[in-house]
Write an enzyme that holds these catalytic residues in place. Structure first.
Site, PDB file in Angstrom:
ATOM      1  N   ASP A   2       0.820  -1.213   0.000  1.00  0.00           N
ATOM      2  CA  ASP A   2       0.000   0.000   0.000  1.00  0.00           C
ATOM      3  C   ASP A   2       0.851   1.260   0.000  1.00  0.00           C
ATOM      4  O   ASP A   2       2.060   1.228   0.276  1.00  0.00           O
ATOM      5  CB  ASP A   2      -0.980   0.008   1.182  1.00  0.00           C
ATOM      6  CG  ASP A   2      -0.284  -0.050   2.543  1.00  0.00           C
ATOM      7  OD1 ASP A   2       0.732  -0.769   2.664  1.00  0.00           O
ATOM      8  OD2 ASP A   2      -0.750   0.637   3.479  1.00  0.00           O
ATOM      9  N   GLU A  27      -0.096  -0.916   5.636  1.00  0.00           N
ATOM     10  CA  GLU A  27       1.033  -0.512   6.474  1.00  0.00           C
ATOM     11  C   GLU A  27       0.962   0.966   6.825  1.00  0.00           C
ATOM     12  O   GLU A  27       1.465   1.387   7.862  1.00  0.00           O
ATOM     13  CB  GLU A  27       2.362  -0.801   5.758  1.00  0.00           C
ATOM     14  CG  GLU A  27       3.594  -0.763   6.658  1.00  0.00           C
ATOM     15  CD  GLU A  27       4.225   0.634   6.780  1.00  0.00           C
ATOM     16  OE1 GLU A  27       5.035   0.831   7.696  1.00  0.00           O
ATOM     17  OE2 GLU A  27       3.896   1.536   5.950  1.00  0.00           O
TER      18      GLU A  27
END
Lengths: 361, 361
Positions: B71, B130
C-alpha cells in the site's frame, strides 16, 4: 400580537423574552416596539434598520440618551421564560435575554411612553446586532449614519450591572502571536525546528505576568492579559512548523487601543504579532455634572466596568456614558440566565425618580 | 492486465507504481501479485486478506523472511510514474510509492520468482495496510492469525533506507498532556483559571529537554521528544478551562513502551497524561550470525533506524530483523517522492548475490 407598554416592567420583560430576537433576527421585535410607540405623541420615532430611536423635543437645557440592545445570543432551550425562586430565595425571571438585556429594555420602554414631561430631553435607542461582530452593531451604524441621534450631555446604557452604576469600560485588543519553525518527521526531529516549543518563552512570560490595576478618574480598572486560544500541529508524526496563541488584552481606559497594541508588540518581541481585533475603552466620565447627579440620585457607589460595552461608542463621540441596568453580568450568555425581579423594579423606580425630579446640573 | 516479473526491477517498479494501491484498496495489486506468482512452482503461495505469502520449502538449514508492503499513502497527482533526471544529475523514477516502497517490492518480486534454488529457505511477504492504523496492519494480522508464517532466523524489511542497512528501530509513544482550569469571561479573567497558561511549565520543560543518544547493540539511537500538536480555547472572550499537547516520544530500543510511558508520566507529573498510541521499538539484532553475514555481504556500514517500522513485529516474535531497501526515507509520503534507479539495481544485485552465495552462518 402586540406589546403592552403599560404592563409592569416585570411583565413587560417576560413579553420581550418570549419574542425570540437572536442577533440577525430582530425584525419582529423591532416591529412590535415601533408599533407600541405609535401612540406616544410626545415622541418622535425614527427607524434605522432594526433599530428604533424615540426622542422628546421639549426644549430642555440638557439631553440624556438611554439605550439598550434588542438582540440576544442564541436560544438554547431557555425560551419561553418562567418565574422561579432561586437558591437564595429570590424571585427571578428565567430565560434567554432576561439579564442581557431585556429587563433593561423593558424598564426603558415603559418609561419612554410614561414620561411625557421628563426633566431633561430624552433620546431612547433600542438597537440590533450587539451580540455579534462590531461591524454589524446597530448603535455603531447609527453613529456612522446619524451621529446627531447619539448627541447628548450624558448617556446611560442599560447593560446588566446588578443595579449598580458602572463607569466607562476597559478597552480590548486581541492579537495573534505566531512562532515559526521547520517541518520534519517526528522520528528525526533534529532535522526540523519545533514551532510549538518556540512558543514556550512567550507562554511562560504570559503565564507569569501580573496584570495591573489602573486608577482612572477615581475608579480602579483591573486589567487582564490572557491566551484565549492556542494551536499548532500538522500531523501526529510531524514536527510542527507553525504555532500560535490568540492573546486578549483588556486594558484600562487610561490608554488607547494603539498604546495597548504597542505594549503587546514589545511584550512579544521576536514573535509575529498580528492584530485580530481592537477597541478603545471608555473613561468613566463620572466627572460630568449630569453623571454626578445621576450617581447621587440612584444612591449607589459607582464602580468600573471591566467588559467592553457600547458606552465606548458614546465616549468616542464625547458623550459621558455609564452602564446601569438590572441583572448580573456574569449570568449573561449562560443557559440559566435569570434576573431578580426586584432589580427590575428598583431600576425602574430609580430612573423614573431621577428623570422626573429636579435635575439641576 | 498482468505483472511481468521477468522485466527489470526498474520496469517492474514502474508497473507497480502505476497500479494505485492506497491503503484499503490493495485488492487489485494483490490479485496481480498472486496471479504473477502462479507459475513459480518452487513457491507455496498463501493469501491472507490482501497479503500474499510465498515460501520455498527446500529443507535448508536457515530460513530468511523478506517482506514489503503493497500500500501507499494517498495519491496526489503523482501517478502515473515517470523517469526524470534530478538536480544532482541522477536518473530517478518519480511517483507515489516509488520510495515507500514499491521499488523494494519490485526487487523482492523479481527475486522471488527467479531464485528457485536459494542458499536459504525464503519466506516472501507482501502485505496491506502498512500506512494506516496499526490495528489494520497486514503483517500484524498475519502475526496474529498465522505466526508460523513469520518464523525464520532473520528478516529483511524492504523499507527505504537509501540502500543502507538500518538495524532495529526506535519505539514510539504518544501521550496527551492536559491542563485544566476554570472558565470565565476574559474581561474578568481573575474569576477563572487559564488552562493554556497552566500548560506553560510543561511546555517550557519540554522545550528545554535535550533528548538522549542511546547506544544499543553497537548502534547509536537518537531519541526525540516533541509536542506535535497543541490546542485549547473556547471562544475569543472566554478564559479556557482546558488545554492540551500531544507529545511524541521516540525512544531507543533499550527500553519498552511501558518504560517510555512511565518516563513521560514522571516528566509531566501534575498533569493528566493519557496514552494515545504506543509501540515498542526493536533492538538492532545485528549480533545474529545471519545478520552479520548479510551486513558483510552487502558491504555497507549498518546504522540505526529512527522511525518505527514493522521490524518491531519480527523482533517481538524473536526474529532479528533489519530495514534494507532502495529510496530515501525522507522522501516517503512527499508529493515529489522519487527513487534513484541505480539504488533499485544495487539492492537487487546485493540481495541476489547474498541469497545465492555461500551462506555459512
Amino acid at each position: 400580537m402586540s406589546l403592552d407598554l403599560t404592563a409592569t416592567s416585570i411583565d413587560l420583560t417576560r413579553q420581550l423574552v418570549d419574542i425570540p430576537s437572536v442577533s440577525g433576527d430582530e425584525g419582529p421585535i423591532a416591529d412590535l416596539v415601533e408599533a407600541a410607540l405609535a401612540g406616544a405623541t410626545h415622541l418622535e420615532v425614527i427607524r434605522d434598520g432594526d433599530a428604533i430611536v424615540a426622542r422628546t423635543d421639549l426644549g430642555r437645557a440638557r439631553r440624556v440618551v438611554i439605550a439598550g440592545h434588542l438582540d440576544t445570543v442564541p436560544i438554547n432551550g431557555n425560551v419561553p421564560s418562567h418565574v422561579e425562586t432561586d437558591e437564595a430565595g429570590e424571585t427571578v425571571l428565567w430565560g434567554r435575554g432576561t439579564t442581557d438585556m431585556k429587563a433593561g429594555v423593558a424598564v426603558q420602554l415603559k418609561l419612554a411612553v410614561e414620561l411625557a414631561e421628563p426633566a431633561v430631553d430624552l433620546t431612547w435607542i433600542w438597537y440590533d446586532h450587539e451580540e455579534v461582530a462590531a461591524s454589524l452593531n446597530g448603535l455603531g451604524r447609527i453613529a456612522r449614519n446619524r451621529p446627531d441621534l447619539l448627541a447628548g450631555d450624558f448617556a446611560i446604557l442599560g447593560e446588566p450591572s446588578n443595579g449598580r452604576i458602572e463607569g466607562g469600560c476597559n478597552g480590548t485588543v486581541r492579537v495573534r502571536v505566531t512562532a515559526r519553525g521547520v517541518r520534519s518527521h517526528s522520528a528525526r526531529a533534529w532535522m526540523g525546528v519545533n514551532a510549538v516549543h518556540g512558543l514556550a518563552p512567550a507562554l511562560a512570560k504570559l503565564a507569569a505576568y501580573e496584570p495591573a490595576i489602573v486608577p482612572v478618574d477615581g475608579l480602579d480598572y483591573r486589567e487582564s492579559l490572557n491566551a484565549v486560544e492556542i494551536g499548532g500541529g500538522v500531523a501526529t508524526n510531524v514536527i510542527p512548523d507553525k504555532a500560535w496563541m490568540l492573546v486578549n488584552y483588556r486594558f484600562a481606559p487610561d490608554k488607547s487601543a494603539a498604546e495597548a497594541i504597542a505594549f503587546l508588540e514589545e511584550f512579544f518581541a521576536g514573535y509575529e504579532v498580528v492584530v485580530d481585533d481592537a477597541a478603545d475603552g471608555a473613561r468613566p466620565g463620572l466627572d460630568a455634572p449630569l453623571a454626578q447627579e445621576f450617581v447621587r440620585a440612584v444612591g449607589v457607589e459607582a464602580g468600573p466596568k471591566y467588559g467592553w460595552t457600547d458606552v465606548a461608542r458614546f465616549a468616542a463621540l464625547g458623550v459621558p456614558a455609564v452602564n446601569y441596568g438590572p441583572g448580573d453580568p456574569s449570568l449573561a450568555h449562560k443557559d440559566d440566565e435569570r434576573v431578580p425581579v426586584a432589580q427590575i423594579t428598583d431600576c425602574e423606580e430609580a430612573l423614573r425618580a431621577w428623570l422626573t425630579g429636579a435635575i439641576t446640573a
